[in-house]
Design an enzyme around this catalytic site. Structure first.
Site, PDB file in Angstrom:
ATOM      1  N   ALA A  95       2.224   1.433   3.968  1.00  0.00           N
ATOM      2  CA  ALA A  95       3.567   0.702   4.369  1.00  0.00           C
ATOM      3  C   ALA A  95       3.407   0.747   5.871  1.00  0.00           C
ATOM      4  CB  ALA A  95       4.771   1.463   4.177  1.00  0.00           C
ATOM      5  N   GLY A 111       7.282  -7.900   1.372  1.00  0.00           N
ATOM      6  CA  GLY A 111       7.018  -6.301   1.445  1.00  0.00           C
ATOM      7  C   GLY A 111       7.190  -5.940   2.976  1.00  0.00           C
ATOM      8  N   PHE A 112       6.911  -4.887   3.295  1.00  0.00           N
ATOM      9  CA  PHE A 112       6.972  -4.097   4.512  1.00  0.00           C
ATOM     10  C   PHE A 112       6.472  -5.086   5.643  1.00  0.00           C
ATOM     11  CE2 PHE A 112       7.360  -0.175   1.866  1.00  0.00           C
ATOM     12  CZ  PHE A 112       8.610   0.138   2.298  1.00  0.00           C
ATOM     13  N   ASP A 116      -1.363  -4.432   2.371  1.00  0.00           N
ATOM     14  CA  ASP A 116      -2.474  -4.227   1.482  1.00  0.00           C
ATOM     15  C   ASP A 116      -3.531  -5.002   1.370  1.00  0.00           C
ATOM     16  OD1 ASP A 116      -1.132  -1.887   1.295  1.00  0.00           O
ATOM     17  OD2 ASP A 116      -0.324  -1.897  -0.886  1.00  0.00           O
ATOM     18  N   GLU A 135       4.147  13.240  -5.877  1.00  0.00           N
ATOM     19  CA  GLU A 135       5.495  13.073  -5.670  1.00  0.00           C
ATOM     20  C   GLU A 135       5.971  12.986  -7.240  1.00  0.00           C
ATOM     21  OE1 GLU A 135       5.837  10.122  -2.690  1.00  0.00           O
ATOM     22  OE2 GLU A 135       6.434  11.566  -1.441  1.00  0.00           O
TER      23      GLU A 135
END
Lengths: 418, 418
Positions: free
Chosen positions: A314, A12-13, A299, A169
């Site tokens: 992130a 991930g990030f 996370d 969103e």
């Protein structure tokens, strides 16, 4: 300097930033993930609303690793870690390490609501977005041939739970998909009867943002005809309806859950101290209390700063990834870094066409400037130049022609056994 | 003129061309397909070899139908047709028609080889391409962690059956994926040991093309290190090996079958005269013998011209679709068209970078000119301007950077039940 073996779990990030900072520094790096790509999660909701092809928000780990010296990749799932023997257990065997960086991310938190877990859609992984897009478009196709007006409307009703960035969103993108695109695709449906309902448990949207931006978001969504219910909670759901805390029932075939995240399942399989949401409690230098060679980032890590747990976003993961990499390099040179400190660069959320909110560089932006800032920043952080062009092309197309072209219902075929 | 109800089954090349020719001519048109998109099958092999995203070769039927007056669409599967009552049976009920155009296409023909049907991959539908891409990339990931050298090599061995355009194009694209792209992705594998074996039952490739172009194709593929076996047949297969007619065994985890097609399963469910491959025998005006209101077009139709059955290719389907539409319009005006006649505009196949063969306009092209003609013609026939740009972008990227960016292993999650 002795060559060390560093294993990074999760691309991930956090993991990608750690790998980038460690590559070419004289150590052997092994990347491990159960997917062969890095996923740009912030745009998942656009895949789910037919705006982007799934391939444009994912980037091959091996394509990244090509330019990183001494970095290898294993496509496999981590099933456990033996901290004393310094080995991780994966589906394909055992992998030893000198240093370990765990960035396994998060999963959707259904807070024990089993009916919700069974019926709701969520947006964490690439296939979630495709499954949700298929479901939304199929619901409209079923509405076309549904004779009962009440069921027809329930098929065109979408309940979104959670007024954070993902919920906002997604709700905004969905109402635009319905009003701008599907209204033209389904002239036989009275598409103005379609409903998008956003359910938020507290009294405001985007709680992490300044109050005024939350207010702007609420007004904007309502002006786009999203029904926003504040101080409301979903307590039950089945295939055809959603029940709220006050007894109200919304006939709806689709529930999208973006009300919470928790640590990835790996955390529960390890003998480590855990905090709320199952997140692994880390020391100020991101290591495990008794294992200074194990870093936990992103996370899945739980760390307090100024009396508050760091958010599962992130930005935190990226900064933690870089910190963990630098901390390892420092240790190898006999020095110690000061404790990790998160620098909040602000946050943003897009609501719809020309409309977003941003709280960055000490500025509060809304409307067009925020929307433009959002676009540029997301393009910048997206990995892969070709992906950026494809995403930009889709955005321009949508902006000019009000068209989202990826409105395909793809079918699911199981992989062949061998 | 009386308004008639015309139902078109199947949104392949034939159905789309029929719909286009009938739209806005004063009749009610209903399009029926079990997918909500038209698929550009000729580029499926590029999706399977990580060169294109699947969304770029599919185009929403509703997006097309928007510009067609009096045209509606039903997403449903046809289960039967009652010709005497003039009704088609679909999953959602009965649909009456005045005129019916059946363009349900074709399916892979495994010629009764059940082991092959169970283990082989084919390329007919969009999800087939994604499944095959996932399998190819997974095979390399498994090879990375496979200790046994023989199994490692078998994982990197791909047997392609059928020396027609699909087999040739797929084999060429696959060897280029391996040599140009995966060789850089998997530095830990001795990728020169990977094998692509093309098995053809006759003594030549591209039987529908002039002899010299078949020879050029054979030489070109061999120069790219594809192992071409002529006069060879696959008789058995299991998860780890492929057996040939002469007793030879190729250790391989992947068999791709492109050795034949037959009529789509719908043909067998109808009481109609059928020819080889289960194709429906039609009159010279493409109607069924006793049903002048039913037209059968494309791969599923069987019609002889100059003593030979028309081939199952896109060009025939497109011309038949236009003919059926015009024949209906003519009948409604009391006139009759001359019998259908297929005009062969030639054919082409791409082998690799700068290399293709084409037999068009009475010219035999090979190498770079054929390759360029292939590119331009495929871009031209692809539906959707955005799709064209995305495909062109991918092609340019590959040409300049030797990069195919869609090398993702996507996972399969079942759709939620409701």
């Amino acid at each position: 300097m002795q060559k060390k073996r560093i294993v990074i779990v999760g691309m991930g990030f956090g993991g990608v930033h750690a790998a980038q900072a460690l590559a070419g520094k004289g150590h052997d790096i092994l990347l491990v993930d159960r997917n062969n790509y890095h996923l740009f999660q912030p745009l998942l909701y656009q895949v789910a609303t037919a705006g982007l092809e799934q391939e444009s928000i994912a980037y091959s780990v091996r394509a990244m690793a090509r330019s990183w010296p001494d970095v290898r990749f294993h496509l496999t799932e981590v099933t456990g870690i033996d901290f004393s023997r310094k080995e991780i257990q994966v589906t394909s065997g055992l992998l030893p390490y000198d240093y370990l960086i765990i960035g396994a991310g998060s999963a959707t938190n259904f807070f024990g609501l089993t009916a919700v877990e069974q019926h709701a859609f969520d947006l964490k992984e690439l296939e979630d977005a495709e499954v949700l897009r298929n479901h939304i478009l199929s619901a409209f196709e079923r509405a076309v041939i549904e004779p009962d007006p009440a069921r027809k409307r329930a098929l065109m009703t979408f309940v979104v739970v959670g007024g954070g960035p993902t919920g906002v969103e997604f709700a905004g993108a969905l109402i635009e998909l319905v009003n701008f695109v599907l209204a033209k695709d389904y002239p036989e449906l009275g598409i103005h009867t379609a409903r998008v309902v956003l359910v938020e448990a507290t009294d405001r949207l985007l709680a992490a943002m300044p109050q005024e931006l939350g207010m702007y978001t609420l007004q904007k969504l309502r002006s786009m005809s999203v029904e926003v219910l504040l101080n409301a909670q979903v307590v039950d759901v089945d295939a055809e309806k959603v029940s709220l805390h006050d007894g109200a029932v919304i006939p709806a075939h689709t529930l999208v859950w973006s009300a919470g995240v928790k640590a990835a399942p790996l955390a529960a399989r390890l003998e480590v101290p855990r905090a709320a949401g199952g997140r692994i409690i880390v020391e100020p230098d991101l290591t495990l209390a008794d294992h200074p060679d194990v870093f936990v980032i992103g996370d899945i890590a739980w760390l307090q700063q100024d009396g508050k747990a760091l958010p599962m976003i992130a930005q935190v993961a990226m900064q933690m990834g870089v910190y963990a990499a630098k901390a390892i390099l420092a240790k190898e040179q006999g020095s110690v870094l000061p404790p990790f400190r998160y620098h909040d660069k602000g946050s943003m959320a897009t609501i719809g066409r020309n409309a977003a909110v941003a709280n960055v560089f000490g500025l509060q932006l809304r409307g067009y400037p925020a929307w433009l800032a959002w676009l540029l920043l997301h393009l910048y952080y997206l990995i892969g130049f070709r992906n950026r062009i494809v995403v930009l092309l889709n955005w321009v197309w949508y902006y000019w022609f009000h068209e989202r072209q990826v409105r395909l219902i793809t079918r699911r075929k199981p992989m062949k056994q061998d």
